[in-house]
Design an enzyme around this catalytic site. Structure first.
Site, PDB file in Angstrom:
ATOM      1  N   ALA A 153       0.806  -1.227   0.000  1.00 38.73           N
ATOM      2  CA  ALA A 153       0.000   0.000   0.000  1.00 38.73           C
ATOM      3  C   ALA A 153       0.835   1.271   0.000  1.00 38.73           C
ATOM      4  O   ALA A 153       0.510   2.244  -0.686  1.00 38.73           O
ATOM      5  CB  ALA A 153      -0.949   0.004   1.193  1.00 38.73           C
ATOM      6  N   CYS A 190      28.177   1.482   3.157  1.00 33.68           N
ATOM      7  CA  CYS A 190      27.914   2.007   4.504  1.00 33.68           C
ATOM      8  C   CYS A 190      26.484   2.478   4.731  1.00 33.68           C
ATOM      9  O   CYS A 190      26.130   2.880   5.831  1.00 33.68           O
ATOM     10  CB  CYS A 190      28.872   3.156   4.811  1.00 33.68           C
TER      11      CYS A 190
END
Length: 374
Positions: free
Chosen positions: A194, A318
């Site tokens: 949704a 990272c």
């Protein structure tokens, strides 16, 4: 959604008036969703999101049909919700085959056709990739599967239309901009989320073609037959409304957002040197722009942009939970330095022309600074 948080707080599984009102709201929302999917209302199950729906589709089919085979085929660029459940199933003895993609992220159809055999019970290919927006040829994939099934099963083929392998696609990213008519696409199962169409978070669903053998992954009171648990009525109502609005505005939004995306892309390539496009140059969602800016760190650029109120994603190591670089860009054959400097812009219904101008005004100077530092 508001009335179902308080005034109409009934449980849709109960027979008293408040429960009947809640059940009626769920039924109305279901009808809105299945109308867009072009399926029956009892062919759609609500879940907590796309991850659960993917898990139900993959594990549910695998465990229910292992007597017919143990081979599951996916692409090398599937969402983690599919990758992870397949890793778990591999430990249960299922054979998981990952079909490679070309440099644009498109699945190798010849390899797929070659890999499908009598042991294959499921093929799961994402409609549009969540990192590059590259659109897979879902209808063509469905035809390859159907052709195999016609050879595998004796005539009349219609009597065994739900034979193996079955075909699942995660259409979460695609639903806002592409046709998700399951009959046109030839999908046996389809995942939706949704919040990808501006509905509430924490609600998704799975289309399951009638007659398919599938096992539940959540057990309890059997509220949705296959998926137990009290239904999240406000979220379901929001989901139904969101998909109706998405269908209504799909064509106009596609054109509007693509125009903005193209302006951003052209502006970046014009003002910044050493930029590489990731994904397909044409066959991708209109709101996606994934690029690699060489000689910088993607994480550093993300933080610079964030300070200016510009939100982007990056495939650099990272920025991920597991500290690994993007497996999607790796599958595309991108070298380390490309992945290291990758940035993903995703536009949407709230993106304006002034936002594009703002990015193009700030981005070149940020890249210049970062290159000087590096």
């Amino acid at each position: 959604m508001k009335p179902y948080f308080a005034e109409n707080f009934g449980n849709p599984s109960n027979l008293y008036e408040a429960g009947r009102k809640a059940k009626s709201a769920v039924s109305e929302a279901t009808n809105k969703i299945t109308k867009v999917l072009n399926c029956a209302s009892d062919e759609f199950i609500f879940t907590s999101g796309a991850t659960e729906a993917d898990n139900l589709a993959i594990a549910g089919i695998a465990r229910a049909n292992k007597e017919f085979g143990n081979k599951i085929i996916i692409s090398a660029v599937e969402h983690k919700g599919i990758m992870s459940v397949c890793d778990a199933l591999a430990k249960e003895g299922f054979e998981i085959v990952k079909i490679p993609v070309n440099k644009f992220g498109i699945i190798d159809l010849k390899k797929l056709k070659k890999e499908i055999n009598s042991k294959t019970i499921l093929v799961s290919i994402t409609y549009a990739d969540s990192e590059t927006g590259t659109i897979q040829p879902i209808a063509e994939i469905a035809k390859i599967i159907q052709e195999f099934k016609r050879k595998k099963y004796p005539k009349p083929y219609t009597l065994v239309a739900s034979g193996y392998p079955l075909f699942h696609t995660d259409a979460s990213q695609a639903a806002a901009y592409l046709d998700i008519n399951v009959k046109k696409l030839g999908a046996d199962l389809m995942t939706l989320s949704a919040h990808k169409i501006y509905g509430p978070k924490g609600i998704g669903g799975l289309f399951i073609k009638k007659g398919i053998k599938i096992k539940p992954i959540i057990f309890g009171g059997g509220q949705q037959s296959l998926r137990s648990g009290t239904q999240n009525v406000p979220a379901i109502v929001g989901f139904g409304e969101a998909i109706s609005l998405a269908k209504k505005n799909k064509k106009s939004e596609y054109i509007r957002v693509k125009k903005l995306r193209d302006k951003l892309e052209k502006g970046i390539f014009k003002t910044i040197s050493k930029v590489v496009l990731n994904g397909h140059f044409k066959n991708r969602l209109p709101n996606f722009l994934n690029i690699s800016i060489l000689d910088i760190e993607g994480e550093a650029l993300l933080l610079y942009l964030d300070e200016k109120g510009i939100a982007v994603g990056t495939g650099s190591a990272c920025n991920s939970e597991n500290l690994e670089p993007s497996y999607v860009l790796t599958a595309l054959g991108r070298p380390y330095e490309h992945i290291h400097g990758s940035i993903r812009f995703t536009l949407g219904k709230y993106t304006k022309d002034s936002d594009i101008n703002y990015v193009l005004k700030n981005l070149p100077e940020m890249v210049k600074k970062l290159r000087q530092i590096s």
